[in-house]
Design a protein around this motif. Sequence first.
Motif, PDB file in Angstrom:
ATOM      1  N   GLU A  27       9.179 -11.251   7.479  1.00 59.22           N
ATOM      2  CA  GLU A  27       9.646 -11.182   6.261  1.00 59.22           C
ATOM      3  C   GLU A  27       9.433  -9.700   5.852  1.00 59.22           C
ATOM      4  OE1 GLU A  27       8.351 -12.563   1.876  1.00 59.22           O
ATOM      5  OE2 GLU A  27       8.362 -14.151   3.343  1.00 59.22           O
ATOM      6  N   PHE A  28      10.300  -9.164   5.136  1.00 60.45           N
ATOM      7  CA  PHE A  28      10.110  -7.772   4.810  1.00 60.45           C
ATOM      8  C   PHE A  28       9.819  -7.809   3.298  1.00 60.45           C
ATOM      9  CE2 PHE A  28      11.762  -3.316   3.398  1.00 60.45           C
ATOM     10  CZ  PHE A  28      10.834  -2.730   4.250  1.00 60.45           C
ATOM     11  N   HIS A  29       8.633  -6.954   2.980  1.00 59.94           N
ATOM     12  CA  HIS A  29       8.413  -6.560   1.458  1.00 59.94           C
ATOM     13  C   HIS A  29       8.467  -5.116   1.241  1.00 59.94           C
ATOM     14  CE1 HIS A  29       5.861  -7.384  -2.178  1.00 59.94           C
ATOM     15  NE2 HIS A  29       5.684  -6.166  -2.096  1.00 59.94           N
ATOM     16  N   ASP A  30       9.545  -5.070   0.341  1.00 65.55           N
ATOM     17  CA  ASP A  30       9.919  -3.831  -0.043  1.00 65.55           C
ATOM     18  C   ASP A  30       8.997  -3.254  -1.238  1.00 65.55           C
ATOM     19  OD1 ASP A  30      10.798  -1.193  -1.100  1.00 65.55           O
ATOM     20  OD2 ASP A  30      13.127  -1.952  -0.723  1.00 65.55           O
ATOM     21  N   PHE A  31       7.743  -2.562  -1.002  1.00 66.85           N
ATOM     22  CA  PHE A  31       7.046  -2.293  -2.132  1.00 66.85           C
ATOM     23  C   PHE A  31       7.500  -1.457  -3.177  1.00 66.85           C
ATOM     24  CE2 PHE A  31       4.163  -0.540   1.371  1.00 66.85           C
ATOM     25  CZ  PHE A  31       4.601   0.618   1.287  1.00 66.85           C
ATOM     26  N   LYS A  32       8.627  -0.750  -2.640  1.00 62.15           N
ATOM     27  CA  LYS A  32       9.260  -0.085  -3.842  1.00 62.15           C
ATOM     28  C   LYS A  32      10.088  -0.770  -5.052  1.00 62.15           C
ATOM     29  CE  LYS A  32       9.900   4.699  -3.579  1.00 62.15           C
ATOM     30  NZ  LYS A  32       9.140   5.513  -4.323  1.00 62.15           N
ATOM     31  N   LYS A  33      10.593  -1.914  -4.507  1.00 66.39           N
ATOM     32  CA  LYS A  33      11.343  -3.033  -5.401  1.00 66.39           C
ATOM     33  C   LYS A  33      10.348  -3.816  -5.962  1.00 66.39           C
ATOM     34  CE  LYS A  33      15.826  -2.167  -3.277  1.00 66.39           C
ATOM     35  NZ  LYS A  33      16.991  -2.870  -2.690  1.00 66.39           N
ATOM     36  N   LYS A  34       9.476  -4.541  -5.025  1.00 65.06           N
ATOM     37  CA  LYS A  34       8.662  -5.778  -5.570  1.00 65.06           C
ATOM     38  C   LYS A  34       7.273  -5.085  -5.815  1.00 65.06           C
ATOM     39  CE  LYS A  34      10.825  -8.680  -2.037  1.00 65.06           C
ATOM     40  NZ  LYS A  34      10.482  -9.469  -0.940  1.00 65.06           N
ATOM     41  N   GLY A  35       6.977  -3.869  -5.586  1.00 68.44           N
ATOM     42  CA  GLY A  35       5.565  -3.269  -5.993  1.00 68.44           C
ATOM     43  C   GLY A  35       4.596  -3.902  -5.200  1.00 68.44           C
ATOM     44  N   ILE A  36       3.418  -3.733  -5.473  1.00 73.16           N
ATOM     45  CA  ILE A  36       2.161  -4.147  -4.734  1.00 73.16           C
ATOM     46  C   ILE A  36       0.885  -4.258  -5.654  1.00 73.16           C
ATOM     47  CG2 ILE A  36       1.279  -1.802  -4.154  1.00 73.16           C
ATOM     48  CD1 ILE A  36       1.677  -4.631  -1.556  1.00 73.16           C
ATOM     49  N   THR A  37       0.094  -5.204  -5.240  1.00 74.18           N
ATOM     50  CA  THR A  37      -0.821  -5.462  -6.261  1.00 74.18           C
ATOM     51  C   THR A  37      -2.140  -4.774  -5.961  1.00 74.18           C
ATOM     52  OG1 THR A  37      -1.883  -7.285  -4.856  1.00 74.18           O
ATOM     53  CG2 THR A  37      -0.155  -8.006  -6.495  1.00 74.18           C
ATOM     54  N   THR A  38      -2.959  -4.596  -6.790  1.00 76.95           N
ATOM     55  CA  THR A  38      -4.425  -4.016  -6.733  1.00 76.95           C
ATOM     56  C   THR A  38      -5.209  -4.777  -5.375  1.00 76.95           C
ATOM     57  OG1 THR A  38      -4.167  -3.140  -8.976  1.00 76.95           O
ATOM     58  CG2 THR A  38      -6.481  -3.135  -7.497  1.00 76.95           C
ATOM     59  N   GLU A  39      -4.984  -5.936  -5.753  1.00 71.86           N
ATOM     60  CA  GLU A  39      -5.866  -6.996  -4.966  1.00 71.86           C
ATOM     61  C   GLU A  39      -5.338  -6.560  -3.475  1.00 71.86           C
ATOM     62  OE1 GLU A  39      -6.128  -8.040  -8.521  1.00 71.86           O
ATOM     63  OE2 GLU A  39      -4.354  -8.232  -7.633  1.00 71.86           O
ATOM     64  N   LYS A  40      -3.868  -6.565  -3.055  1.00 70.79           N
ATOM     65  CA  LYS A  40      -3.511  -6.295  -1.717  1.00 70.79           C
ATOM     66  C   LYS A  40      -3.932  -5.072  -1.371  1.00 70.79           C
ATOM     67  CE  LYS A  40      -1.249  -8.886  -0.008  1.00 70.79           C
ATOM     68  NZ  LYS A  40      -1.597  -9.959   0.973  1.00 70.79           N
ATOM     69  N   LEU A  41      -3.791  -4.011  -2.376  1.00 74.93           N
ATOM     70  CA  LEU A  41      -4.230  -2.489  -1.438  1.00 74.93           C
ATOM     71  C   LEU A  41      -5.756  -2.629  -1.409  1.00 74.93           C
ATOM     72  CD1 LEU A  41      -2.210  -0.338  -4.170  1.00 74.93           C
ATOM     73  CD2 LEU A  41      -2.135  -0.287  -1.741  1.00 74.93           C
ATOM     74  N   ASN A  42      -6.563  -3.318  -2.150  1.00 75.61           N
ATOM     75  CA  ASN A  42      -8.082  -3.378  -1.907  1.00 75.61           C
ATOM     76  C   ASN A  42      -8.284  -3.930  -0.508  1.00 75.61           C
ATOM     77  OD1 ASN A  42     -10.026  -2.426  -3.765  1.00 75.61           O
ATOM     78  ND2 ASN A  42      -9.025  -3.409  -5.376  1.00 75.61           N
ATOM     79  N   GLU A  43      -7.559  -5.098  -0.162  1.00 76.32           N
ATOM     80  CA  GLU A  43      -7.527  -5.936   0.960  1.00 76.32           C
ATOM     81  C   GLU A  43      -7.786  -4.986   2.138  1.00 76.32           C
ATOM     82  OE1 GLU A  43      -5.023  -9.371   1.652  1.00 76.32           O
ATOM     83  OE2 GLU A  43      -5.718  -9.891  -0.333  1.00 76.32           O
ATOM     84  N   TRP A  44      -6.202  -4.071   2.122  1.00 82.56           N
ATOM     85  CA  TRP A  44      -5.675  -3.175   3.099  1.00 82.56           C
ATOM     86  C   TRP A  44      -7.021  -1.971   3.396  1.00 82.56           C
ATOM     87  CZ3 TRP A  44      -0.037  -2.262   1.527  1.00 82.56           C
ATOM     88  CH2 TRP A  44       0.568  -3.637   1.529  1.00 82.56           C
TER      89      TRP A  44
END
Length: 115
Positions: A27-44
């Motif tokens: 599944e493709f998540h376009d973070f330009k359109k859908k954004g990204i959470t602080t939680e997800k960035l912290n995980e990465w």
Amino acid sequence: MTVYGIPNCNTVKKSLDWLKANQIDFEFHDFKKKGITTEKLNEWCNIFGWETVLNRKGLTWKKLTKEEQAAINNQDLAIAYLKENTSAIKRPVIEQNNKAVLIGFDEDNYLKTLI
């Protein structure tokens, strides 16, 4: 599997082409359109390190002054910057079972991790 990125990025295109050629569903998540959470960035950042997640080779980063670049010197500041400037996230990020396993595109790593 989820692939995070932006569709017009050459590295993301290489990654998606490789996945399709190897018949791997995603599944493709376009973070330009859908954004990204602080939680997800912290995980990465916790998995790869914030300095890896922050793409210092891209145009978005290079547009900053040397002073602005120097001021982004820890994970919290990097995440705040990346939330507002998703183009500065190194891409793609690939997750399996909701856990990041790859960042960027390296065919050898893809073979080892995904096949």
